[in-house]
Scaffold this motif. Sequence first.
Motif, mmCIF file in Angstrom:
data_model
loop_
_atom_site.group_PDB
_atom_site.id
_atom_site.type_symbol
_atom_site.label_atom_id
_atom_site.label_comp_id
_atom_site.label_asym_id
_atom_site.label_seq_id
_atom_site.Cartn_x
_atom_site.Cartn_y
_atom_site.Cartn_z
ATOM 1 N N LYS A 8 0.856 -1.186 0.000
ATOM 2 C CA LYS A 8 0.000 0.000 0.000
ATOM 3 C C LYS A 8 0.886 1.226 0.000
ATOM 4 N N GLU A 9 0.566 2.143 -0.926
ATOM 5 C CA GLU A 9 1.300 3.406 -0.996
ATOM 6 C C GLU A 9 0.404 4.465 -1.610
ATOM 7 N N GLU A 10 0.352 5.637 -0.999
ATOM 8 C CA GLU A 10 -0.380 6.787 -1.533
ATOM 9 C C GLU A 10 -1.746 6.428 -2.130
ATOM 10 N N ASN A 11 -2.660 5.935 -1.332
ATOM 11 C CA ASN A 11 -4.020 5.573 -1.785
ATOM 12 C C ASN A 11 -4.029 4.536 -2.901
ATOM 13 N N THR A 12 -3.008 3.697 -2.933
ATOM 14 C CA THR A 12 -2.892 2.648 -3.939
ATOM 15 C C THR A 12 -2.572 1.326 -3.237
ATOM 16 N N SER A 13 -3.255 0.267 -3.664
ATOM 17 C CA SER A 13 -2.980 -1.071 -3.145
ATOM 18 C C SER A 13 -2.589 -1.975 -4.291
ATOM 19 N N ILE A 14 -1.519 -2.745 -4.097
ATOM 20 C CA ILE A 14 -1.057 -3.715 -5.085
ATOM 21 C C ILE A 14 -0.998 -5.072 -4.386
ATOM 22 N N ALA A 15 -1.605 -6.070 -5.029
ATOM 23 C CA ALA A 15 -1.592 -7.409 -4.447
ATOM 24 C C ALA A 15 -1.185 -8.414 -5.517
ATOM 25 N N LEU A 52 -11.067 -13.492 -5.548
ATOM 26 C CA LEU A 52 -10.645 -13.722 -4.166
ATOM 27 C C LEU A 52 -9.472 -12.818 -3.786
ATOM 28 N N LEU A 53 -8.591 -12.557 -4.732
ATOM 29 C CA LEU A 53 -7.484 -11.641 -4.457
ATOM 30 C C LEU A 53 -8.003 -10.224 -4.225
ATOM 31 N N LEU A 54 -8.994 -9.805 -5.010
ATOM 32 C CA LEU A 54 -9.580 -8.477 -4.815
ATOM 33 C C LEU A 54 -10.183 -8.352 -3.413
ATOM 34 N N GLU A 55 -10.741 -9.439 -2.905
ATOM 35 C CA GLU A 55 -11.279 -9.418 -1.549
ATOM 36 C C GLU A 55 -10.191 -9.183 -0.502
ATOM 37 N N GLU A 56 -8.947 -9.551 -0.815
ATOM 38 C CA GLU A 56 -7.840 -9.275 0.105
ATOM 39 C C GLU A 56 -7.596 -7.768 0.231
ATOM 40 N N ILE A 57 -7.893 -7.037 -0.847
ATOM 41 C CA ILE A 57 -7.733 -5.586 -0.829
ATOM 42 C C ILE A 57 -8.938 -4.941 -0.143
#
Length: 193
Positions: A8-15, A52-57
């Motif tokens: 997570k960085e600056e209102n951004t999430s990467i998974a 399911l990955l999106l649910e992690e975010i």
Amino acid sequence: MALLTLKKEENTSIAVWQITESIDDFKNSIYYKNIQNFKSKKRQLEFLCTRLLLEEINKDLRISYNTFGAPEINNGQFISISHSDKLIAIIVSDKKVGIDIEKISNKAYKVMSKFLSLNDKIQSNDNETTLSWCAKETIFKWYQKGNISFKNDITIKSIKHSPVNNIHIEFMQNLFILKFLKINNHFLVYVCK
């Protein structure tokens, strides 16, 4: 499934997720009924694992697609998705985003004349041609409107490996700075702008 990274960085999430399951592992998932839309088992598994990955975010996010086939989510933020081998990558942000993940191989090197021009400033090797393909695919996904020539419309100005991994790209007379990571013999490239 194995979550490899959640950044997570600056209102951004990467998974990034590594697929280790079979389709049968998802029979109780609310998304399972939608997999008949896909003929290939690989694509069915990617569809399920992406949700399911999106649910992690964020468990409340749902994916739909615009008229160009680009993903959208239900909260007004932007999303981009990529699959490669057994990895899935998602980026969600308040800014427009693009992401691509590719396994490092000689595949891009073999076809580099189709997507690289003499104006692209790269070294001709498997790593940099894979990274270049990822960068151009990331811009394509960021643009979301199709009809782009990777060779003629997207120019790689430089690739910097350290101390900060980034790629400078010119697209539509604008400069883009893309970030990249190396994960399990893959390059992950992303942009928020």
